[in-house]
Design a protein around this motif. Structure first.
Motif, PDB file in Angstrom:
ATOM      1  N   ARG A 301      -1.454   3.416  -1.108  1.00  0.00           N
ATOM      2  CA  ARG A 301      -0.925   4.708  -0.666  1.00  0.00           C
ATOM      3  C   ARG A 301      -1.642   5.212   0.588  1.00  0.00           C
ATOM      4  NH1 ARG A 301      -3.367   8.888  -5.203  1.00  0.00           N
ATOM      5  NH2 ARG A 301      -5.396   7.843  -5.481  1.00  0.00           N
ATOM      6  N   TRP A 302      -2.955   4.904   0.696  1.00  0.00           N
ATOM      7  CA  TRP A 302      -3.679   5.338   1.888  1.00  0.00           C
ATOM      8  C   TRP A 302      -3.220   4.530   3.114  1.00  0.00           C
ATOM      9  CZ3 TRP A 302      -4.484   9.193  -0.635  1.00  0.00           C
ATOM     10  CH2 TRP A 302      -5.268   9.304  -1.790  1.00  0.00           C
ATOM     11  N   SER A 303      -2.988   3.242   2.922  1.00  0.00           N
ATOM     12  CA  SER A 303      -2.509   2.407   4.041  1.00  0.00           C
ATOM     13  C   SER A 303      -1.110   2.834   4.476  1.00  0.00           C
ATOM     14  CB  SER A 303      -2.498   0.935   3.635  1.00  0.00           C
ATOM     15  OG  SER A 303      -3.788   0.520   3.226  1.00  0.00           O
ATOM     16  N   LEU A 304      -0.261   3.134   3.509  1.00  0.00           N
ATOM     17  CA  LEU A 304       1.093   3.580   3.832  1.00  0.00           C
ATOM     18  C   LEU A 304       1.073   4.910   4.573  1.00  0.00           C
ATOM     19  CD1 LEU A 304       4.139   3.247   3.642  1.00  0.00           C
ATOM     20  CD2 LEU A 304       4.031   4.260   1.342  1.00  0.00           C
ATOM     21  N   GLY A 305       0.237   5.852   4.128  1.00  0.00           N
ATOM     22  CA  GLY A 305       0.150   7.135   4.824  1.00  0.00           C
ATOM     23  C   GLY A 305      -0.345   6.975   6.246  1.00  0.00           C
ATOM     24  N   ALA A 306      -1.340   6.118   6.447  1.00  0.00           N
ATOM     25  CA  ALA A 306      -1.843   5.888   7.801  1.00  0.00           C
ATOM     26  C   ALA A 306      -0.770   5.257   8.684  1.00  0.00           C
ATOM     27  CB  ALA A 306      -3.077   4.992   7.744  1.00  0.00           C
ATOM     28  N   ALA A 307       0.012   4.322   8.119  1.00  0.00           N
ATOM     29  CA  ALA A 307       1.070   3.673   8.905  1.00  0.00           C
ATOM     30  C   ALA A 307       2.134   4.679   9.318  1.00  0.00           C
ATOM     31  CB  ALA A 307       1.687   2.540   8.098  1.00  0.00           C
ATOM     32  N   VAL A 308       2.503   5.594   8.448  1.00  0.00           N
ATOM     33  CA  VAL A 308       3.558   6.579   8.751  1.00  0.00           C
ATOM     34  C   VAL A 308       3.115   7.517   9.869  1.00  0.00           C
ATOM     35  CG1 VAL A 308       4.862   8.506   7.810  1.00  0.00           C
ATOM     36  CG2 VAL A 308       4.623   6.411   6.486  1.00  0.00           C
ATOM     37  N   VAL A 309       1.890   8.052   9.785  1.00  0.00           N
ATOM     38  CA  VAL A 309       1.435   9.005  10.806  1.00  0.00           C
ATOM     39  C   VAL A 309       1.196   8.295  12.138  1.00  0.00           C
ATOM     40  CG1 VAL A 309       0.493  10.608   9.122  1.00  0.00           C
ATOM     41  CG2 VAL A 309      -0.965   8.792  10.048  1.00  0.00           C
ATOM     42  N   LEU A 310       0.814   7.013  12.113  1.00  0.00           N
ATOM     43  CA  LEU A 310       0.658   6.267  13.361  1.00  0.00           C
ATOM     44  C   LEU A 310       2.012   6.009  14.011  1.00  0.00           C
ATOM     45  CD1 LEU A 310      -2.132   3.707  12.418  1.00  0.00           C
ATOM     46  CD2 LEU A 310      -2.303   5.577  14.068  1.00  0.00           C
ATOM     47  N   GLU A 311       3.005   5.759  13.199  1.00  0.00           N
ATOM     48  CA  GLU A 311       4.345   5.553  13.729  1.00  0.00           C
ATOM     49  C   GLU A 311       4.873   6.840  14.341  1.00  0.00           C
ATOM     50  OE1 GLU A 311       7.613   2.391  12.122  1.00  0.00           O
ATOM     51  OE2 GLU A 311       7.393   4.239  10.968  1.00  0.00           O
ATOM     52  N   GLN A 312       4.490   7.990  13.787  1.00  0.00           N
ATOM     53  CA  GLN A 312       4.892   9.268  14.371  1.00  0.00           C
ATOM     54  C   GLN A 312       4.256   9.459  15.753  1.00  0.00           C
ATOM     55  OE1 GLN A 312       3.866  12.262  11.488  1.00  0.00           O
ATOM     56  NE2 GLN A 312       5.578  11.767  10.108  1.00  0.00           N
ATOM     57  N   GLN A 313       3.098   8.845  15.959  1.00  0.00           N
ATOM     58  CA  GLN A 313       2.409   8.948  17.236  1.00  0.00           C
ATOM     59  C   GLN A 313       2.789   7.788  18.180  1.00  0.00           C
ATOM     60  OE1 GLN A 313      -1.880  10.235  16.890  1.00  0.00           O
ATOM     61  NE2 GLN A 313      -1.493   9.909  14.694  1.00  0.00           N
ATOM     62  N   GLN A 314       3.812   7.023  17.803  1.00  0.00           N
ATOM     63  CA  GLN A 314       4.304   5.918  18.614  1.00  0.00           C
ATOM     64  C   GLN A 314       3.264   4.810  18.787  1.00  0.00           C
ATOM     65  OE1 GLN A 314       7.509   5.895  19.500  1.00  0.00           O
ATOM     66  NE2 GLN A 314       7.712   7.954  18.575  1.00  0.00           N
ATOM     67  N   GLN A 315       2.414   4.643  17.777  1.00  0.00           N
ATOM     68  CA  GLN A 315       1.439   3.559  17.793  1.00  0.00           C
ATOM     69  C   GLN A 315       1.946   2.466  16.846  1.00  0.00           C
ATOM     70  OE1 GLN A 315      -2.607   4.893  17.187  1.00  0.00           O
ATOM     71  NE2 GLN A 315      -2.311   6.751  18.397  1.00  0.00           N
ATOM     72  N   GLN A 316       2.908   1.666  17.343  1.00  0.00           N
ATOM     73  CA  GLN A 316       3.607   0.712  16.509  1.00  0.00           C
ATOM     74  C   GLN A 316       2.690  -0.420  16.035  1.00  0.00           C
ATOM     75  OE1 GLN A 316       6.578   1.355  15.461  1.00  0.00           O
ATOM     76  NE2 GLN A 316       6.915   3.134  16.801  1.00  0.00           N
ATOM     77  N   ARG A 317       1.839  -0.905  16.890  1.00  0.00           N
ATOM     78  CA  ARG A 317       0.990  -2.026  16.507  1.00  0.00           C
ATOM     79  C   ARG A 317       0.025  -1.617  15.407  1.00  0.00           C
ATOM     80  NH1 ARG A 317      -1.860  -5.338  21.198  1.00  0.00           N
ATOM     81  NH2 ARG A 317       0.378  -5.680  21.623  1.00  0.00           N
ATOM     82  N   ALA A 318      -0.611  -0.517  15.573  1.00  0.00           N
ATOM     83  CA  ALA A 318      -1.537  -0.050  14.546  1.00  0.00           C
ATOM     84  C   ALA A 318      -0.791   0.284  13.261  1.00  0.00           C
ATOM     85  CB  ALA A 318      -2.304   1.158  15.054  1.00  0.00           C
ATOM     86  N   ALA A 319       0.425   0.838  13.402  1.00  0.00           N
ATOM     87  CA  ALA A 319       1.220   1.172  12.223  1.00  0.00           C
ATOM     88  C   ALA A 319       1.622  -0.090  11.479  1.00  0.00           C
ATOM     89  CB  ALA A 319       2.449   1.960  12.649  1.00  0.00           C
ATOM     90  N   ARG A 320       2.002  -1.169  12.225  1.00  0.00           N
ATOM     91  CA  ARG A 320       2.387  -2.421  11.578  1.00  0.00           C
ATOM     92  C   ARG A 320       1.222  -2.999  10.781  1.00  0.00           C
ATOM     93  NH1 ARG A 320       6.406  -6.113  12.028  1.00  0.00           N
ATOM     94  NH2 ARG A 320       5.875  -8.300  11.600  1.00  0.00           N
ATOM     95  N   TYR A 321       0.013  -2.878  11.294  1.00  0.00           N
ATOM     96  CA  TYR A 321      -1.165  -3.383  10.574  1.00  0.00           C
ATOM     97  C   TYR A 321      -1.305  -2.681   9.222  1.00  0.00           C
ATOM     98  CZ  TYR A 321      -6.076  -3.826   9.233  1.00  0.00           C
ATOM     99  OH  TYR A 321      -7.241  -4.033   8.525  1.00  0.00           O
ATOM    100  N   TYR A 322      -1.178  -1.403   9.206  1.00  0.00           N
ATOM    101  CA  TYR A 322      -1.334  -0.651   7.943  1.00  0.00           C
ATOM    102  C   TYR A 322      -0.148  -0.897   7.015  1.00  0.00           C
ATOM    103  CZ  TYR A 322      -5.500   1.805   9.500  1.00  0.00           C
ATOM    104  OH  TYR A 322      -6.778   2.106   9.909  1.00  0.00           O
TER     105      TYR A 322
END
Length: 350
Positions: A301-322
């Motif tokens: 759940r923590w990884s999923l939350g980090a991926a969602v907020v990173l995607e909101q900031q247009q950080q696709q690579r970091a979001a894909r990792y999470y």
């Protein structure tokens, strides 16, 4: 002349008769005369000696007989006390209720017990019969006396209060599981009135009212706990949860101060990150998601939350990792969450 001679002879005979005792006394020995004069005094002395001996004998007799009489008088009292202690308790009646019909049935022990209970303000203490020998107690058998006389009573009161707390909480949980919410609330309110510092009572009351969607009542119980100084993270967490249920995100964030340790309360800061995400503050939310992911890397759940907020900031690579980290721990996620992760990974596949 013959008449005169006769008269003279008579007079001489009478005089001789009167002079004879005196002659006898004058002719007695001197020792006999001294003894006759001392006889009254000797009799008096002998009578006095006899009286003194008689009084001494009577006093000696009283001293020897009196202890025996006292012992004989004490025996019925001891027997009465033993009969009171050893006999079974009988119903006691007031002396005024004893009538002529039942006067013969009332025992003396009952009358003594009634009078004793009327005069004493505390219950009588049973005494050990005198026939039993006292047992000597060693210093090990004697409990150490506390310096504070009230320490023992306070400890006993604390133990009884703790036992009562456990019983009421268990009964309230059982009643709630059986669907008896009113009974559970009654038990918890009873515990809160008797022991206002028990935090579990407030939390369970707030939980029951929250399940009934009585948000205001649940919030009042939690605020009352805070007013009593019970500022624990569980209270703030439930207040924030109630505000989040009403979508009052600012109020929820106000109830989540960063004053508690992250390692001990990860759910508390997970809720804080979710509230920040709802308020449109993805950077602040990512800070807490990242800290939680480092603390508990197996929690998807923590990884999923980090991926969602990173995607909101247009950080696709970091979001894909999470997203990939969350998919690796899919056993902790729902089916809907797993489907969402797979969709996002497919959409961002380079």
């Amino acid at each position: 002349m013959s008449v005169i001679n006769k008269m003279l002879q008579d007079l001489e005979q009478r005089g001789a008769a009167t002079e004879q005792p005196a002659r006898l006394a004058t002719h007695m020995p001197v020792s006999q005369q001294y003894w006759l004069r001392r006889v009254p005094w000797r009799l008096l002395v002998m009578l006095l000696v006899a009286a003194v001996l008689l009084l001494s004998w009577q006093l000696l007799l009283k001293k020897t007989v009196q202890p025996e009489l006292v012992a004989l008088q004490d025996e019925p009292v001891q027997q009465t006390e033993l009969s009171i202690v050893q006999s079974e308790p009988q119903p006691l009646h007031h002396p005024a209720e004893i009538t002529q019909e039942n006067e013969s049935l009332v025992q003396p022990e009952q009358v003594v017990a009634v009078l004793a209970l009327q005069q004493a303000s505390v219950p009588p203490v049973a005494t050990v019969p005198a026939t039993e020998p006292e047992q000597a107690t060693s210093p090990k058998d004697v409990a150490p006396r506390s310096a504070n006389p009230g320490q023992l009573s306070i400890a006993r009161h604390t133990e009884s209060a703790a036992a009562q707390q456990q019983r009421l909480l268990a009964e309230a949980r059982q009643a709630q599981q059986n669907g008896q919410s009113a009974e559970a609330i009654r038990l918890l309110q009873q515990l809160q009135q008797q022991q206002p510092s028990v935090l579990s009572a407030y939390l369970q009351l707030a939980r029951i009212y929250s399940q009934q969607q009585q948000w205001q009542t649940a919030r009042q119980w939690l605020l009352q706990a805070l007013n009593l100084g019970l500022e624990q993270p569980e209270v703030y967490f439930m207040l924030a949860t109630i505000a989040a249920e009403q979508q009052d995100w600012l109020q929820a964030l106000a109830h989540l101060p960063a004053r508690f340790e992250l390692t001990s309360h990860p759910d508390y800061y997970g809720l804080k990150a979710a509230v920040l995400q709802q308020l449109g503050r993805p950077a602040d939310a990512y800070f807490w998601y990242r800290q939680l992911h480092l603390l508990q890397p197996t929690q998807a759940r923590w990884s999923l939350g980090a991926a969602v907020v990173l995607e909101q900031q247009q950080q696709q690579r970091a979001a894909r990792y999470y997203f990939q980290q969350a998919l690796a721990q899919r056993q902790n996620l729902s089916v809907a969450s797993v489907d969402y992760i797979q969709q996002r990974l497919a959409a961002t596949d380079p």
